[in-house]
Design a protein around this motif. Structure first.
Motif, PDB file in Angstrom:
ATOM      1  N   ARG A  80       0.881  -1.169   0.000  1.00  0.00           N
ATOM      2  CA  ARG A  80       0.000   0.000   0.000  1.00  0.00           C
ATOM      3  C   ARG A  80       0.918   1.218   0.000  1.00  0.00           C
ATOM      4  N   LEU A  81       0.679   2.110  -0.957  1.00  0.00           N
ATOM      5  CA  LEU A  81       1.499   3.307  -1.096  1.00  0.00           C
ATOM      6  C   LEU A  81       0.640   4.549  -0.913  1.00  0.00           C
ATOM      7  N   MET A  82       1.230   5.581  -0.357  1.00  0.00           N
ATOM      8  CA  MET A  82       0.594   6.893  -0.340  1.00  0.00           C
ATOM      9  C   MET A  82       1.406   7.765  -1.286  1.00  0.00           C
ATOM     10  N   VAL A  83       0.718   8.264  -2.315  1.00  0.00           N
ATOM     11  CA  VAL A  83       1.373   9.017  -3.383  1.00  0.00           C
ATOM     12  C   VAL A  83       0.761  10.408  -3.457  1.00  0.00           C
ATOM     13  N   VAL A  84       1.589  11.427  -3.638  1.00  0.00           N
ATOM     14  CA  VAL A  84       1.088  12.783  -3.840  1.00  0.00           C
ATOM     15  C   VAL A  84       1.443  13.239  -5.244  1.00  0.00           C
ATOM     16  N   ALA A  85       0.606  14.122  -5.786  1.00  0.00           N
ATOM     17  CA  ALA A  85       0.838  14.680  -7.112  1.00  0.00           C
ATOM     18  C   ALA A  85       0.254  16.088  -7.156  1.00  0.00           C
ATOM     19  N   ARG A  86       0.665  16.840  -8.128  1.00  0.00           N
ATOM     20  CA  ARG A  86       0.178  18.209  -8.269  1.00  0.00           C
ATOM     21  C   ARG A  86      -1.294  18.234  -8.661  1.00  0.00           C
ATOM     22  N   ASP A  87      -1.683  17.331  -9.558  1.00  0.00           N
ATOM     23  CA  ASP A  87      -3.066  17.210 -10.023  1.00  0.00           C
ATOM     24  C   ASP A  87      -3.233  15.816 -10.604  1.00  0.00           C
ATOM     25  N   LEU A  88      -4.418  15.520 -11.152  1.00  0.00           N
ATOM     26  CA  LEU A  88      -4.661  14.171 -11.688  1.00  0.00           C
ATOM     27  C   LEU A  88      -3.772  13.848 -12.879  1.00  0.00           C
ATOM     28  N   ALA A  89      -3.498  14.829 -13.726  1.00  0.00           N
ATOM     29  CA  ALA A  89      -2.607  14.587 -14.864  1.00  0.00           C
ATOM     30  C   ALA A  89      -1.200  14.241 -14.376  1.00  0.00           C
ATOM     31  N   ASP A  90      -0.734  14.933 -13.342  1.00  0.00           N
ATOM     32  CA  ASP A  90       0.575  14.637 -12.762  1.00  0.00           C
ATOM     33  C   ASP A  90       0.567  13.246 -12.138  1.00  0.00           C
ATOM     34  N   PHE A  91      -0.522  12.890 -11.445  1.00  0.00           N
ATOM     35  CA  PHE A  91      -0.617  11.547 -10.873  1.00  0.00           C
ATOM     36  C   PHE A  91      -0.559  10.486 -11.976  1.00  0.00           C
ATOM     37  N   GLU A  92      -1.267  10.721 -13.083  1.00  0.00           N
ATOM     38  CA  GLU A  92      -1.248   9.751 -14.186  1.00  0.00           C
ATOM     39  C   GLU A  92       0.175   9.565 -14.709  1.00  0.00           C
ATOM     40  N   ARG A  93       0.924  10.649 -14.808  1.00  0.00           N
ATOM     41  CA  ARG A  93       2.325  10.566 -15.246  1.00  0.00           C
ATOM     42  C   ARG A  93       3.153   9.725 -14.276  1.00  0.00           C
ATOM     43  N   VAL A  94       2.990   9.989 -12.973  1.00  0.00           N
ATOM     44  CA  VAL A  94       3.723   9.220 -11.954  1.00  0.00           C
ATOM     45  C   VAL A  94       3.330   7.746 -12.034  1.00  0.00           C
ATOM     46  N   LEU A  95       2.048   7.487 -12.177  1.00  0.00           N
ATOM     47  CA  LEU A  95       1.567   6.108 -12.245  1.00  0.00           C
ATOM     48  C   LEU A  95       2.150   5.381 -13.453  1.00  0.00           C
ATOM     49  N   ARG A  96       2.031   5.981 -14.624  1.00  0.00           N
ATOM     50  CA  ARG A  96       2.485   5.324 -15.865  1.00  0.00           C
ATOM     51  C   ARG A  96       3.996   5.201 -15.968  1.00  0.00           C
ATOM     52  N   ARG A  97       4.694   6.270 -15.620  1.00  0.00           N
ATOM     53  CA  ARG A  97       6.143   6.287 -15.848  1.00  0.00           C
ATOM     54  C   ARG A  97       6.969   5.747 -14.693  1.00  0.00           C
ATOM     55  N   ARG A  98       6.423   5.790 -13.483  1.00  0.00           N
ATOM     56  CA  ARG A  98       7.223   5.380 -12.330  1.00  0.00           C
ATOM     57  C   ARG A  98       6.660   4.143 -11.623  1.00  0.00           C
ATOM     58  N   ILE A  99       5.376   4.171 -11.279  1.00  0.00           N
ATOM     59  CA  ILE A  99       4.798   3.071 -10.497  1.00  0.00           C
ATOM     60  C   ILE A  99       4.674   1.804 -11.345  1.00  0.00           C
ATOM     61  N   MET A 100       4.073   1.944 -12.531  1.00  0.00           N
ATOM     62  CA  MET A 100       3.825   0.763 -13.359  1.00  0.00           C
ATOM     63  C   MET A 100       5.105   0.144 -13.937  1.00  0.00           C
ATOM     64  N   THR A 101       6.206   0.863 -13.881  1.00  0.00           N
ATOM     65  CA  THR A 101       7.475   0.326 -14.372  1.00  0.00           C
ATOM     66  C   THR A 101       8.331  -0.279 -13.256  1.00  0.00           C
ATOM     67  N   LEU A 102       7.799  -0.320 -12.046  1.00  0.00           N
ATOM     68  CA  LEU A 102       8.544  -0.907 -10.927  1.00  0.00           C
ATOM     69  C   LEU A 102       8.752  -2.397 -11.161  1.00  0.00           C
ATOM     70  N   PRO A 103       9.875  -2.939 -10.693  1.00  0.00           N
ATOM     71  CA  PRO A 103      10.114  -4.373 -10.872  1.00  0.00           C
ATOM     72  C   PRO A 103       9.046  -5.197 -10.153  1.00  0.00           C
ATOM     73  N   GLY A 104       8.344  -6.022 -10.908  1.00  0.00           N
ATOM     74  CA  GLY A 104       7.343  -6.907 -10.327  1.00  0.00           C
ATOM     75  C   GLY A 104       5.966  -6.314 -10.165  1.00  0.00           C
ATOM     76  N   ALA A 105       5.778  -5.037 -10.508  1.00  0.00           N
ATOM     77  CA  ALA A 105       4.464  -4.405 -10.336  1.00  0.00           C
ATOM     78  C   ALA A 105       3.435  -5.103 -11.211  1.00  0.00           C
ATOM     79  N   GLY A 106       2.317  -5.464 -10.615  1.00  0.00           N
ATOM     80  CA  GLY A 106       1.243  -6.126 -11.335  1.00  0.00           C
ATOM     81  C   GLY A 106      -0.024  -5.313 -11.220  1.00  0.00           C
ATOM     82  N   GLU A 107      -1.017  -5.898 -10.562  1.00  0.00           N
ATOM     83  CA  GLU A 107      -2.315  -5.231 -10.412  1.00  0.00           C
ATOM     84  C   GLU A 107      -2.186  -4.017  -9.496  1.00  0.00           C
ATOM     85  N   VAL A 108      -2.836  -2.916  -9.890  1.00  0.00           N
ATOM     86  CA  VAL A 108      -2.809  -1.680  -9.118  1.00  0.00           C
ATOM     87  C   VAL A 108      -4.230  -1.176  -8.942  1.00  0.00           C
ATOM     88  N   GLU A 109      -4.566  -0.776  -7.704  1.00  0.00           N
ATOM     89  CA  GLU A 109      -5.852  -0.142  -7.436  1.00  0.00           C
ATOM     90  C   GLU A 109      -5.574   1.211  -6.808  1.00  0.00           C
TER      91      GLU A 109
END
Length: 152
Positions: A108-137
């Motif tokens: 379980r992660l707590m993530v902050v972002a400037r806005d939803l577009a910034d969060f989407e960038r963090v999610l796509r470029r950083r979180i989803m590329t983590l080693p072993g990352a699978g399902e995300v809610e």
């Protein structure tokens, strides 16, 4: 575990509200001397009850208007070590907390972002590329009520 009396609990409550309060002020509030208040705070620190003092920043005032809690299920438990995932996720500055949990998700992660577009960038470029990352809610925080927590 350390035995806490009423004065110890009052000290913890006061420090929880304002960690910068001086021991002279604690003593005055609690009807004890400054040296007695200092000794009690020191004992609570040495026992590990007080781990440290933190600065509470206003994320919104700093431009981080979106907070999201993510549940992450690792795609392959055996192929990627937990240490590899944890090392990679803690390197992401937008990730404030990383909790290894039991249940449907592994983390379980707590993530902050400037806005939803910034969060989407963090999610796509950083979180989803983590080693072993699978399902995300993702759960976007709409409002937050802060409570100090129990002091036994």
């Amino acid at each position: 575990m350390i035995d806490l009396d009423d004065i110890d609990r009052a000290i913890l409550r006061a420090l929880q509200q304002d960690a910068t309060v001086k021991t002279a002020e604690l003593g005055r509030r609690l009807g004890i001397s400054q040296p007695a208040a200092w000794r009690r705070v020191r004992r609570l620190q040495e026992a590990g009850v007080i781990k440290g003092r933190r600065l509470d920043l206003d994320r919104e005032a700093l431009g981080f208007g979106v907070t999201v809690f993510l549940g992450i299920k690792l795609a392959t438990h055996g192929r990627v070590s937990l240490a590899d995932f944890e090392r990679a996720v803690t390197a992401i500055p937008e990730v404030l907390t990383v909790q290894h949990v039991l249940g449907r998700y592994d983390y379980r992660l707590m993530v902050v972002a400037r806005d939803l577009a910034d969060f989407e960038r963090v999610l796509r470029r950083r979180i989803m590329t983590l080693p072993g990352a699978g399902e995300v809610e993702a759960n976007v925080v709409l409002s937050e009520e802060r409570r100090p927590g129990p002091i036994g």
